[in-house]
Design a protein around this motif. Structure first.
Motif, short mmCIF file in Angstrom:
data_model
loop_
_atom_site.label_atom_id
_atom_site.label_comp_id
_atom_site.label_asym_id
_atom_site.label_seq_id
_atom_site.Cartn_x
_atom_site.Cartn_y
_atom_site.Cartn_z
N LEU A 1 0.71 -1.16 -0.02
CA LEU A 1 -0.03 0.06 -0.03
C LEU A 1 0.92 1.15 0.11
O LEU A 1 1.77 1.31 0.90
CB LEU A 1 -0.78 -0.01 1.23
N THR A 2 0.81 2.11 -0.94
CA THR A 2 1.56 3.24 -1.09
C THR A 2 0.84 4.79 -0.62
O THR A 2 -0.40 4.89 -0.96
CB THR A 2 1.96 3.67 -2.60
N ARG B 1 6.43 12.69 -2.27
CA ARG B 1 7.13 11.71 -1.51
C ARG B 1 6.39 10.40 -1.27
O ARG B 1 5.07 10.75 -1.09
CB ARG B 1 8.04 12.12 -0.25
N THR B 2 6.85 9.41 -1.13
CA THR B 2 5.87 8.15 -0.99
C THR B 2 6.43 7.38 0.25
O THR B 2 7.76 7.31 0.55
CB THR B 2 5.81 7.42 -2.22
N ALA B 3 5.65 6.53 0.77
CA ALA B 3 6.06 5.54 1.91
C ALA B 3 5.23 4.44 1.37
O ALA B 3 3.86 4.46 1.51
CB ALA B 3 6.17 6.16 3.01
N ASN B 4 6.01 3.32 1.60
CA ASN B 4 4.97 1.89 1.47
C ASN B 4 4.75 1.07 2.45
O ASN B 4 5.67 1.09 3.43
CB ASN B 4 5.81 0.97 0.40
N VAL B 5 3.71 0.48 2.70
CA VAL B 5 3.41 -0.52 3.71
C VAL B 5 3.08 -1.87 3.34
O VAL B 5 2.25 -1.84 2.25
CB VAL B 5 2.16 -0.05 4.68
N ASP B 6 3.87 -2.77 3.52
CA ASP B 6 3.45 -4.25 2.90
C ASP B 6 2.53 -4.92 3.88
O ASP B 6 2.80 -5.03 5.32
CB ASP B 6 4.75 -4.98 3.10
N ASN C 1 15.41 17.20 -7.69
CA ASN C 1 14.14 17.08 -9.28
C ASN C 1 13.39 15.97 -9.41
O ASN C 1 12.45 16.05 -9.90
CB ASN C 1 15.17 17.34 -10.42
N ASN C 2 14.13 14.73 -8.67
CA ASN C 2 13.33 13.40 -9.01
C ASN C 2 11.98 13.73 -8.04
O ASN C 2 11.06 12.94 -8.20
CB ASN C 2 13.88 12.27 -8.44
N ARG C 3 11.79 14.63 -7.36
CA ARG C 3 10.66 14.68 -6.29
C ARG C 3 9.56 15.82 -6.89
O ARG C 3 8.51 15.91 -6.52
CB ARG C 3 10.75 15.11 -4.97
N PHE D 1 2.12 15.15 -0.75
CA PHE D 1 2.45 16.56 -1.64
C PHE D 1 2.73 17.66 -0.84
O PHE D 1 1.96 17.98 0.15
CB PHE D 1 1.28 16.56 -2.81
N ILE D 2 3.48 18.44 -1.34
CA ILE D 2 3.88 19.60 -0.77
C ILE D 2 3.88 20.74 -1.63
O ILE D 2 4.49 20.62 -2.82
CB ILE D 2 5.31 19.67 0.12
N MET D 3 3.14 21.99 -1.52
CA MET D 3 3.39 23.00 -2.47
C MET D 3 3.26 24.27 -1.76
O MET D 3 2.54 24.39 -0.45
CB MET D 3 2.13 22.80 -3.51
N SER D 4 3.64 25.44 -2.34
CA SER D 4 3.46 26.69 -1.62
C SER D 4 3.29 27.82 -2.53
O SER D 4 3.71 27.71 -3.72
CB SER D 4 4.95 26.75 -0.85
N ASN D 5 2.96 28.89 -2.12
CA ASN D 5 2.85 30.12 -2.85
C ASN D 5 4.10 31.05 -2.99
O ASN D 5 4.06 31.94 -3.63
CB ASN D 5 1.65 30.85 -2.73
N ASP D 6 4.78 30.65 -2.13
CA ASP D 6 6.10 31.52 -2.06
C ASP D 6 7.07 31.31 -3.10
O ASP D 6 7.03 30.18 -3.95
CB ASP D 6 7.03 30.72 -0.62
#
Length: 609
Positions: free
Chosen positions: A55-56, A96-101, A73-75, A60-65
């Motif tokens: 399960l992934t 970014r991602t994190a997985n749970v098996d 760059n890979n992110r 997500f992160i974003m800003s108006n700054d």
């Protein structure tokens, strides 16, 4: 950060149709200093029924700054589902991602329940009456994360002196034995039901689940053929074959039984249990097989019967005289139906209603062929005895002893209408059965609802009761008439003409309203429809000893169009109170032709009334 920063939090299930829940934090008016971390902790639970795998979780992160950027760059990714809710789906955000098996857990939960005649629902214990229903239900549910298959269920029916299914050295403790009330039907495609009449049938070995010929000395006589004497069945086996049970999916199996007429009524219990084995789909070989399991047993007791009581005996009338002679024994497995009269005092008419059925069986005290209905409400009733194909009913009301004669009409199987009340114990309604006269012949079979109209009996198409079937000779003389009804195995849509003089006949089926007949003679003669568009078959020649059970008819539902013509006294186009119908008006129905418009030159007349 400040002790109480302004944070707007939202939890949005199925965000933008993704099927996933969005958790969104909007932090305004607060700056995160350089080289500092903002940590958000979220506790989640993997819901039951999720299959094994990964399960992934996505952040997500974003800003108006204006100086905001991802530190790698890979992110960088595109906001294709508009996670920030600004309506823009081509802007760049950080991901970014994190997985749970999810671990592979193979486990099946199972349960057995019972419902007796006096019970209102299924439970782990039940109560019935002599001759009353004993209905069993078992369920198996996949509570793990791995799909399961190759499920095999063995149910050992209650019997005096019985043991557990898997631990055969431990007594189960049954003190009486109910009897199977008919073939077991399962609506799940691919499931096979098998029967045995042996007291020690083969079952899965509890040590490995792979050896199906256990215990030592067991008899492997499992058969899909339903025995002629259902009371002799000792165990059932359900083979679910290639059916795959995904996580949280269940399979439920039901079957009816009946308490014997002479069973004890002082709290004695009949115990039932089953065992099952299965394999997991994520492994192969011996490691894939789960060890067999046997859920807790369930019990049922019998309370004393209360009137009205109706019943007695079906016997082998060896000399065909319609009288119970001393050496003539009872016959097990004969279906006996109880019907409530609709008020006209005549059995087998359209106002009658079905009350219930049972099968003749051992009474628990050494007598065969016994049946019983107890706790019957006061009213007017009649019985219907349905003999197997190889037997006929004896002559009715022979001799002067009402307790020793046969009460069923040989042609219909029905008794006369009788009345019962709360003090009635009428245990003298008997039926004798005789061997078929080899000098006669018989003819019959099946009327079914041909839902696809192809003129062939396909799987899932059911029989239709109440259809009138007439038998004629070649001089167009009506020889006999009957209606389709349940056969002795409780299957609807069957009819039969017995004791026919050898000769040539034809059959005429009377279609119910709003039905037409299927196409005639389409393929296999045992599965096709033999009636033409009028319901009539071709000539059928019967020789002595013949039993032609292949004369079938398929019926197809037809659309209905019609209503009402009335005198519109005030001309308002509405049916007002007091405005009467008008007879004798000709009504034509037309096909509008290729242009699809009424009144065109390509219209064709379909019918007139």
């Amino acid at each position: 950060m400040p002790a109480d920063p302004p944070i707007n939090f939202e939890a949005i299930p199925n965000y933008n149709g993704t099927g996933r829940t969005l958790l969104r934090w909007e932090i305004t008016g607060t700056q995160i200093p350089e080289n500092r971390w903002l940590r958000i902790y979220v506790d989640t639970v993997v819901e039951q029924g999720v299959s094994t795998g990964s399960l992934t979780n996505e952040l997500f992160i974003m800003s108006n700054d204006s100086v905001f950027d991802c530190n790698n760059n890979n992110r960088r990714t595109q906001d294709t589902v508009d996670v920030d809710g600004d309506g823009i789906t081509d802007e760049t955000i950080c991901r970014r991602t994190a997985n749970v098996d999810v671990a592979a857990i193979a486990t099946l939960d199972s349960q057995k329940v019972v419902q007796g005649e006096v019970d209102t629902s299924f439970s782990t214990s039940g109560t019935t009456v002599p001759g009353g229903q004993v209905d069993y239900q078992l369920s198996i549910t996949n509570q793990g994360t791995v799909p399961m298959t190759n499920i095999l269920v063995v149910d050992m029916l209650p019997a005096i002196g019985d043991t557990q299914v898997l631990n055969t050295s431990t007594a189960r403790g049954s003190q009486w034995r109910p009897n199977l009330a008919g073939p077991v039907t399962v609506a799940i495609p691919g499931v096979t039901v098998e029967y045995t009449t042996n007291s020690n049938p083969c079952r899965p070995n509890p040590s490995d689940g792979q050896d199906l010929n256990w215990p030592s000395g067991c008899v492997n006589d499992w058969s899909t053929t339903f025995p002629s004497d259902p009371s002799a069945v000792t165990a059932l086996r359900f083979n679910l074959g290639n059916l795959v049970l995904d996580p949280l999916e269940s399979v439920v199996l039901n079957w009816p039984m009946r308490a014997p007429a002479g069973a004890p009524t002082n709290g004695e219990i009949a115990w039932n249990s089953f065992a099952f084995v299965s394999t997991r789909t994520d492994q192969s070989g011996a490691a894939a097989t789960l060890l067999p399991a046997e859920p807790p047993k369930v019990g049922i007791v019998i309370q004393p019967p209360t009137p009205a009581i109706i019943g007695d005996l079906v016997w082998d009338d060896q000399n065909g005289n319609g009288i119970q002679d001393n050496s003539e024994l009872g016959i097990n497995g004969v279906r006996v139906e109880l019907w409530q009269d609709g008020g006209d005092g005549q059995p087998g008419t359209s106002d009658d209603s079905f009350y219930g059925f049972t099968l003749t069986a051992p009474d628990g005290t050494g007598n065969d062929g016994v049946y019983l209905f107890s706790n019957v409400p006061a009213g007017d009733y009649f019985l219907k005895f349905i003999p197997p194909d190889n037997l006929n009913l004896s002559p009715q009301d022979q001799g002067g002893d009402e307790t020793a004669d046969s009460d069923a009409d040989p042609n219909t199987g029905q008794t006369n209408v009788f009345s019962v009340n709360q003090t009635t114990d009428t245990s003298d309604f008997d039926a004798g059965l005789t061997s078929v006269d080899p000098a006669t012949a018989s003819l019959g079979d099946f009327v079914w609802l041909d839902t696809d109209g192809n003129g062939s009996q396909d799987g899932g198409e059911v029989g239709v009761n109440g259809v009138t079937v007439e038998l004629y000779d070649t001089a167009n003389t009506l020889i006999d008439s009957t209606q389709t009804s349940n056969d002795f195995n409780d299957n609807p849509g069957f009819y039969r003409f017995r004791d026919l003089t050898p000769g040539t006949y034809y059959v005429k089926f009377i279609a119910p309203p709003s039905h037409a007949f299927s196409p005639q003679d389409q393929g296999d003669d045992t599965l096709d429809s033999d009636a033409d568009a009028t319901g009539q078959t071709g000539n059928i020649t019967l020789n002595a000893g013949d039993s032609n059970q292949d004369v079938d008819a398929g019926i197809v539902p037809q659309p209905i169009l019609g209503d009402f013509v009335w005198i519109d006294n005030n001309g308002d186009g509405l049916q007002n109170i007091g405005e009467l119908g008008f007879n004798g008006v000709t009504v034509n129905i037309y096909n509008p032709g290729g242009d699809g418009q009424p009144g065109g030159g390509d219209d064709s007349l379909v019918a007139t009334t």
